[in-house]
Design a protein around this motif. Structure first.
Motif, PDB file in Angstrom:
ATOM      1  N   SER A  27       0.820  -1.209   0.000  1.00 19.34           N
ATOM      2  CA  SER A  27       0.000   0.000   0.000  1.00 19.34           C
ATOM      3  C   SER A  27       0.852   1.256   0.000  1.00 19.34           C
ATOM      4  CB  SER A  27      -0.941   0.018   1.212  1.00 19.34           C
ATOM      5  OG  SER A  27      -0.240   0.388   2.374  1.00 19.34           O
ATOM      6  N   ALA A  28       0.208   2.369  -0.384  1.00 19.95           N
ATOM      7  CA  ALA A  28       0.796   3.709  -0.280  1.00 19.95           C
ATOM      8  C   ALA A  28      -0.293   4.641   0.238  1.00 19.95           C
ATOM      9  CB  ALA A  28       1.307   4.175  -1.637  1.00 19.95           C
ATOM     10  N   LYS A  29       0.076   5.623   1.040  1.00 19.74           N
ATOM     11  CA  LYS A  29      -0.904   6.538   1.600  1.00 19.74           C
ATOM     12  C   LYS A  29      -1.537   7.393   0.498  1.00 19.74           C
ATOM     13  CE  LYS A  29       1.360   6.984   6.106  1.00 19.74           C
ATOM     14  NZ  LYS A  29       2.079   7.923   7.009  1.00 19.74           N
ATOM     15  N   HIS A  30      -2.822   7.650   0.680  1.00 15.07           N
ATOM     16  CA  HIS A  30      -3.549   8.438  -0.313  1.00 15.07           C
ATOM     17  C   HIS A  30      -3.029   9.872  -0.398  1.00 15.07           C
ATOM     18  CE1 HIS A  30      -6.693   9.631  -3.011  1.00 15.07           C
ATOM     19  NE2 HIS A  30      -7.089  10.586  -2.176  1.00 15.07           N
ATOM     20  N   SER A  31      -2.440  10.400   0.669  1.00 13.81           N
ATOM     21  CA  SER A  31      -1.936  11.775   0.637  1.00 13.81           C
ATOM     22  C   SER A  31      -0.895  11.960  -0.467  1.00 13.81           C
ATOM     23  CB  SER A  31      -1.344  12.164   1.994  1.00 13.81           C
ATOM     24  OG  SER A  31      -0.344  11.246   2.402  1.00 13.81           O
ATOM     25  N   ARG A  34      -2.835  11.770  -3.874  1.00 12.70           N
ATOM     26  CA  ARG A  34      -3.586  13.008  -4.073  1.00 12.70           C
ATOM     27  C   ARG A  34      -2.667  14.152  -4.484  1.00 12.70           C
ATOM     28  NH1 ARG A  34      -5.634  13.730   0.954  1.00 12.70           N
ATOM     29  NH2 ARG A  34      -3.881  15.068   1.487  1.00 12.70           N
ATOM     30  N   ALA A  35      -1.515  14.261  -3.832  1.00 15.95           N
ATOM     31  CA  ALA A  35      -0.576  15.337  -4.154  1.00 15.95           C
ATOM     32  C   ALA A  35      -0.047  15.205  -5.574  1.00 15.95           C
ATOM     33  CB  ALA A  35       0.574  15.342  -3.154  1.00 15.95           C
ATOM     34  N   LEU A  36       0.208  13.986  -6.025  1.00 14.54           N
ATOM     35  CA  LEU A  36       0.669  13.779  -7.394  1.00 14.54           C
ATOM     36  C   LEU A  36      -0.403  14.168  -8.399  1.00 14.54           C
ATOM     37  CD1 LEU A  36       2.549  10.371  -7.079  1.00 14.54           C
ATOM     38  CD2 LEU A  36       3.577  12.601  -7.582  1.00 14.54           C
ATOM     39  N   MET A  37      -1.639  13.793  -8.137  1.00 16.35           N
ATOM     40  CA  MET A  37      -2.718  14.094  -9.082  1.00 16.35           C
ATOM     41  C   MET A  37      -3.020  15.588  -9.116  1.00 16.35           C
ATOM     42  SD  MET A  37      -5.389  10.878  -8.787  1.00 16.35           S
ATOM     43  CE  MET A  37      -5.779  11.129  -7.053  1.00 16.35           C
ATOM     44  N   ALA A  38      -3.109  16.214  -7.935  1.00 15.50           N
ATOM     45  CA  ALA A  38      -3.518  17.613  -7.872  1.00 15.50           C
ATOM     46  C   ALA A  38      -2.358  18.578  -8.087  1.00 15.50           C
ATOM     47  CB  ALA A  38      -4.175  17.896  -6.522  1.00 15.50           C
ATOM     48  N   GLY A  39      -1.178  18.241  -7.573  1.00 18.55           N
ATOM     49  CA  GLY A  39      -0.044  19.152  -7.648  1.00 18.55           C
ATOM     50  C   GLY A  39       0.853  18.926  -8.839  1.00 18.55           C
ATOM     51  N   SER A  40       1.164  17.656  -9.135  1.00 19.60           N
ATOM     52  CA  SER A  40       2.053  17.341 -10.257  1.00 19.60           C
ATOM     53  C   SER A  40       1.302  17.135 -11.568  1.00 19.60           C
ATOM     54  CB  SER A  40       2.864  16.079  -9.941  1.00 19.60           C
ATOM     55  OG  SER A  40       3.644  16.247  -8.777  1.00 19.60           O
ATOM     56  N   CYS A  41      -0.018  16.933 -11.481  1.00 23.28           N
ATOM     57  CA  CYS A  41      -0.856  16.676 -12.672  1.00 23.28           C
ATOM     58  C   CYS A  41      -0.334  15.474 -13.457  1.00 23.28           C
ATOM     59  CB  CYS A  41      -0.944  17.905 -13.559  1.00 23.28           C
ATOM     60  SG  CYS A  41      -1.783  19.303 -12.767  1.00 23.28           S
ATOM     61  N   LEU A 218      15.314  14.706  -6.382  1.00 24.03           N
ATOM     62  CA  LEU A 218      15.347  15.499  -5.162  1.00 24.03           C
ATOM     63  C   LEU A 218      14.794  14.703  -3.989  1.00 24.03           C
ATOM     64  CD1 LEU A 218      16.025  18.490  -4.361  1.00 24.03           C
ATOM     65  CD2 LEU A 218      13.602  18.974  -4.658  1.00 24.03           C
ATOM     66  N   GLY A 219      15.447  14.814  -2.842  1.00 31.29           N
ATOM     67  CA  GLY A 219      14.966  14.173  -1.627  1.00 31.29           C
ATOM     68  C   GLY A 219      14.748  15.197  -0.532  1.00 31.29           C
ATOM     69  N   VAL A 220      13.609  15.110   0.162  1.00 33.01           N
ATOM     70  CA  VAL A 220      13.321  15.982   1.300  1.00 33.01           C
ATOM     71  C   VAL A 220      12.929  15.124   2.494  1.00 33.01           C
ATOM     72  CG1 VAL A 220      12.639  17.943  -0.136  1.00 33.01           C
ATOM     73  CG2 VAL A 220      10.891  16.353   0.649  1.00 33.01           C
ATOM     74  N   GLN A 221      13.399  15.518   3.676  1.00 35.14           N
ATOM     75  CA  GLN A 221      13.109  14.745   4.879  1.00 35.14           C
ATOM     76  C   GLN A 221      11.708  15.008   5.410  1.00 35.14           C
ATOM     77  OE1 GLN A 221      15.391  12.339   7.012  1.00 35.14           O
ATOM     78  NE2 GLN A 221      13.192  12.032   6.859  1.00 35.14           N
ATOM     79  N   TRP A 222      11.128  16.134   5.036  1.00 33.18           N
ATOM     80  CA  TRP A 222       9.818  16.501   5.565  1.00 33.18           C
ATOM     81  C   TRP A 222       8.687  15.992   4.673  1.00 33.18           C
ATOM     82  CZ3 TRP A 222      13.473  20.073   3.861  1.00 33.18           C
ATOM     83  CH2 TRP A 222      13.164  20.811   2.714  1.00 33.18           C
ATOM     84  N   HIS A 223       7.450  16.455   4.913  1.00 32.51           N
ATOM     85  CA  HIS A 223       6.264  15.893   4.266  1.00 32.51           C
ATOM     86  C   HIS A 223       5.491  16.950   3.464  1.00 32.51           C
ATOM     87  CE1 HIS A 223       6.228  11.811   5.949  1.00 32.51           C
ATOM     88  NE2 HIS A 223       6.862  12.370   6.958  1.00 32.51           N
ATOM     89  N   PRO A 224       5.953  17.292   2.266  1.00 31.18           N
ATOM     90  CA  PRO A 224       5.235  18.282   1.454  1.00 31.18           C
ATOM     91  C   PRO A 224       3.861  17.806   1.007  1.00 31.18           C
ATOM     92  CG  PRO A 224       6.967  17.232   0.159  1.00 31.18           C
ATOM     93  CD  PRO A 224       7.161  16.799   1.581  1.00 31.18           C
ATOM     94  N   GLU A 225       3.664  16.495   0.917  1.00 30.17           N
ATOM     95  CA  GLU A 225       2.364  15.969   0.473  1.00 30.17           C
ATOM     96  C   GLU A 225       1.246  16.327   1.452  1.00 30.17           C
ATOM     97  OE1 GLU A 225       3.373  13.102   3.584  1.00 30.17           O
ATOM     98  OE2 GLU A 225       4.564  14.151   2.058  1.00 30.17           O
ATOM     99  N   LEU A 237       7.017  22.417  -5.299  1.00 33.30           N
ATOM    100  CA  LEU A 237       7.826  21.210  -5.414  1.00 33.30           C
ATOM    101  C   LEU A 237       7.114  20.158  -6.259  1.00 33.30           C
ATOM    102  CD1 LEU A 237      10.281  19.518  -4.614  1.00 33.30           C
ATOM    103  CD2 LEU A 237       9.128  18.988  -2.454  1.00 33.30           C
ATOM    104  N   PHE A 238       5.835  19.917  -5.977  1.00 34.55           N
ATOM    105  CA  PHE A 238       5.096  18.923  -6.759  1.00 34.55           C
ATOM    106  C   PHE A 238       4.871  19.402  -8.194  1.00 34.55           C
ATOM    107  CE2 PHE A 238       4.158  16.884  -2.698  1.00 34.55           C
ATOM    108  CZ  PHE A 238       4.226  15.555  -3.061  1.00 34.55           C
TER     109      PHE A 238
END
Length: 259
Positions: A27-31, A34-41, A218-225, A237-238
């Motif tokens: 599994s992967a979290k929906h967050s 969602r971020a890929l669909m809405a932010g990265s298109c 690019l790698g980030v330690q935090w959670h932009p999603e 970023l996305f």
């Protein structure tokens, strides 16, 4: 199907593998989705975590980018030569798939974005090492997750990071300091030689980097999603990741057409 959706490139999202009762799940979290669909298109597709996968070439042929998300588990110490902690939650199936996919993406110039656990995988994939417990290694408790907090509170901004002036993130943020929502126990010990630092926390811990000489790795330690709808840097970023995936898809399509 709407034309905008039809033309969206596919982006692979690496799954975690774990048990719920007797059920063996990927599994992967929906967050992240969602971020890929809405932010990265882009159109996300899930990639299972299994040591039975002995070749990642088919996945690399089928997608135009990769997302390595956060997860509850940690990278196995044997992957970077660290001391084994029997009490640490690990996911060797994800390690197997993620590290191979990341190296493969780097070799073919495919864009990828690595978040939290993915950030740690990125350092290990290219020859770096990790602190198994950053708090025990002298870093701030601001990085640690409190599982007794509700989810919204848990993902609040935790601390500032200083962005390197010449970096990708500094350009996207339009400044040199941002507040982030880091939640992690592992952290960078020795940085992989091919990685260039993008951000540090006030306690000196590396919080972001990029793969040198790559269009977008690019790698980030935090959670932009978790903050994409309200945070300008997370959205940027996305969006930048999606733009790179579209460039990669167009270049690959042109190369196939010429051949």
């Amino acid at each position: 199907m709407h034309d905008a959706n039809r033309n969206r490139p596919l982006v692979g999202v690496v799954c975690d593998r774990f048990f719920v009762g007797e059920h063996d799940l990927h599994s992967a979290k929906h967050s992240y989705v969602r971020a890929l669909m809405a932010g990265s298109c882009v159109s996300p597709v899930l990639i299972p975590a299994s040591q039975d996968i002995d070749s990642i070439e088919g996945y690399l042929d089928g997608v135009s980018g990769l997302l390595f998300p956060g997860g509850a588990s940690n990278v196995e110490a044997k992957r970077y030569g660290g001391p084994v902690d029997a009490g640490m939650l690990v996911d060797p199936d994800r390690d197997h798939v993620a590290l191979e996919l990341m190296r493969g993406a780097a070799a073919c110039g495919m864009p990828f974005l690595a978040i939290c656990r993915g950030f740690q995988e990125m350092n290990v994939a290219f020859g770096g090492t990790l602190h198994a417990d950053i708090h025990a290694s002298g870093h701030s408790a601001d990085h640690l997750e409190d599982i007794d907090e509700d989810l919204h509170t848990r993902y609040r901004y935790r601390h500032d990071v200083e962005l390197i002036a010449t970096g990708t993130l500094s350009s996207l943020a339009g400044g040199h300091r941002v507040r982030v929502n880091s939640l992690h126990r592992q952290g960078v010990a020795a940085l992989a030689p091919s990685l260039t630092i993008e951000a540090r926390a006030s306690d000196g811990l590396i919080e972001a980097y990029r793969l040198s000489g790559h269009d977008f790795a690019l790698g980030v330690q935090w959670h932009p999603e978790a903050m994409m709808e309200s945070d300008a840097l997370s959205r940027a970023l996305f969006e930048a990741f999606g733009a790179s995936c579209r460039r990669y898809a167009a270049l690959r399509a042109a190369a196939h057409h010429e051949s």
